[in-house]
Scaffold this motif. Structure first.
Motif, PDB file in Angstrom:
ATOM      1  N   LEU A 147       0.826  -1.212   0.000  1.00 21.77           N
ATOM      2  CA  LEU A 147       0.000   0.000   0.000  1.00 21.77           C
ATOM      3  C   LEU A 147       0.861   1.263   0.000  1.00 21.77           C
ATOM      4  O   LEU A 147       0.541   2.235  -0.678  1.00 21.77           O
ATOM      5  CB  LEU A 147      -0.952  -0.007   1.197  1.00 21.77           C
ATOM      6  N   ALA A 188       0.276   3.030  -3.382  1.00 15.14           N
ATOM      7  CA  ALA A 188      -0.803   3.999  -3.189  1.00 15.14           C
ATOM      8  C   ALA A 188      -0.425   5.147  -2.264  1.00 15.14           C
ATOM      9  O   ALA A 188      -1.198   6.099  -2.131  1.00 15.14           O
ATOM     10  CB  ALA A 188      -2.045   3.287  -2.638  1.00 15.14           C
ATOM     11  N   LEU A 210      -0.358   4.971   0.911  1.00 14.22           N
ATOM     12  CA  LEU A 210      -1.267   4.857   2.046  1.00 14.22           C
ATOM     13  C   LEU A 210      -0.730   3.860   3.063  1.00 14.22           C
ATOM     14  O   LEU A 210      -0.032   2.913   2.699  1.00 14.22           O
ATOM     15  CB  LEU A 210      -2.643   4.340   1.594  1.00 14.22           C
ATOM     16  N   HIS A 221      -1.895   0.907   5.901  1.00  7.25           N
ATOM     17  CA  HIS A 221      -3.006  -0.047   5.944  1.00  7.25           C
ATOM     18  C   HIS A 221      -4.212   0.537   6.688  1.00  7.25           C
ATOM     19  O   HIS A 221      -5.338   0.416   6.194  1.00  7.25           O
ATOM     20  CB  HIS A 221      -2.543  -1.360   6.565  1.00  7.25           C
ATOM     21  N   GLN A 281      -5.115   3.630   6.843  1.00 11.30           N
ATOM     22  CA  GLN A 281      -5.717   4.623   5.945  1.00 11.30           C
ATOM     23  C   GLN A 281      -6.522   3.942   4.847  1.00 11.30           C
ATOM     24  O   GLN A 281      -7.629   4.377   4.522  1.00 11.30           O
ATOM     25  CB  GLN A 281      -4.631   5.514   5.342  1.00 11.30           C
ATOM     26  N   TYR A 282      -5.981   2.868   4.294  1.00 10.04           N
ATOM     27  CA  TYR A 282      -6.713   2.119   3.276  1.00 10.04           C
ATOM     28  C   TYR A 282      -8.009   1.574   3.862  1.00 10.04           C
ATOM     29  O   TYR A 282      -9.065   1.634   3.222  1.00 10.04           O
ATOM     30  CB  TYR A 282      -5.846   0.983   2.724  1.00 10.04           C
ATOM     31  N   GLU A 283      -7.949   1.056   5.076  1.00 11.64           N
ATOM     32  CA  GLU A 283      -9.146   0.511   5.729  1.00 11.64           C
ATOM     33  C   GLU A 283     -10.213   1.592   5.909  1.00 11.64           C
ATOM     34  O   GLU A 283     -11.396   1.335   5.722  1.00 11.64           O
ATOM     35  CB  GLU A 283      -8.802  -0.126   7.068  1.00 11.64           C
ATOM     36  N   LYS A 313      -8.612   7.249  -5.485  1.00 10.99           N
ATOM     37  CA  LYS A 313      -7.472   6.574  -4.852  1.00 10.99           C
ATOM     38  C   LYS A 313      -7.835   5.132  -4.515  1.00 10.99           C
ATOM     39  O   LYS A 313      -7.044   4.212  -4.759  1.00 10.99           O
ATOM     40  CB  LYS A 313      -7.049   7.326  -3.594  1.00 10.99           C
ATOM     41  N   LEU A 314      -9.019   4.922  -3.994  1.00 12.72           N
ATOM     42  CA  LEU A 314      -9.448   3.569  -3.638  1.00 12.72           C
ATOM     43  C   LEU A 314      -9.605   2.699  -4.886  1.00 12.72           C
ATOM     44  O   LEU A 314      -9.144   1.557  -4.916  1.00 12.72           O
ATOM     45  CB  LEU A 314     -10.754   3.612  -2.843  1.00 12.72           C
ATOM     46  N   SER A 316      -6.106   1.801  -6.078  1.00 16.01           N
ATOM     47  CA  SER A 316      -5.283   0.956  -5.210  1.00 16.01           C
ATOM     48  C   SER A 316      -5.897  -0.406  -4.910  1.00 16.01           C
ATOM     49  O   SER A 316      -5.172  -1.354  -4.597  1.00 16.01           O
ATOM     50  CB  SER A 316      -4.963   1.684  -3.904  1.00 16.01           C
ATOM     51  N   HIS A 323      -4.146  -4.326  -4.131  1.00 12.41           N
ATOM     52  CA  HIS A 323      -4.345  -4.829  -2.778  1.00 12.41           C
ATOM     53  C   HIS A 323      -5.033  -6.198  -2.815  1.00 12.41           C
ATOM     54  O   HIS A 323      -4.608  -7.142  -2.136  1.00 12.41           O
ATOM     55  CB  HIS A 323      -5.171  -3.821  -1.961  1.00 12.41           C
TER      56      HIS A 323
END
Length: 164
Positions: free
Chosen positions: A33, A37, A39, A41, A43-45, A110-111, A114, A118
């Motif tokens: 991540l 990205a 990011l 983890h 932040q991704y969550e 972004k999501l 990425s 992921h």
């Protein structure tokens, strides 16, 4: 044979293996991540959990529950995402004390950018190494552990919703 502290050799070996797997998987996810990205983890969550919510927004208290983090930890992550333009915050219209976190268009982008990498990493290191039977056993065991740890059905439902 017990190790003197109530665990058999098999139980201790399995516990240590589980801890090692969890650590290594988390390191792989964090690095992927960060590299792909920019990011963390957590932040991704946050982005993933917001994407599953109606209109891409949740009250901060609800978000903390589904992201499995403390309110202060969540506040820090949301602040970082807000600085990056990926999340916005606003007061809740139905509760003067409530704050709503919402994905911005940049956050959605972004999501979407990425998530495929992921998901590929999760599949490569978590799903594909197991047979269908092994994965079914792991899934059943994970459900039992989650129930024992008191994860509510609402939280479990939120955790299981896409994206990965």
């Amino acid at each position: 044979m017990a190790d003197g502290h109530g665990l058999t050799d098999r139980e201790l070996r399995t516990w240590r293996t589980f801890l090692g797997i969890a650590t290594l998987l988390n390191q792989q996810v964090e690095q992927q991540l960060k590299d792909n990205a920019g990011l963390s983890h957590p932040q991704y969550e946050v982005l993933a959990r917001l994407s599953n919510a109606p209109n891409g927004e949740l009250r901060m208290t609800e978000l903390a529950g589904v992201a499995l983090t403390s309110k202060s930890g969540l506040s820090y992550q949301v602040t970082q995402l807000e600085k990056a333009g990926l999340v916005s915050r606003r007061p809740c219209t139905t509760d003067d004390r409530g704050i709503i976190a919402a994905l911005t268009e940049a956050g959605w982008t972004k999501l979407r950018e990425s998530a495929p990498d992921h998901v590929d990493l999760v599949r490569k290191f978590f799903v594909d190494p197991l047979t269908a039977e092994e994965f079914a056993g792991l899934s059943k065991a994970a459900d039992a552990l989650a129930a024992r740890l008191g994860l509510t059905s609402k939280t479990m439902t939120a955790l299981r919703e896409r994206p990965a």
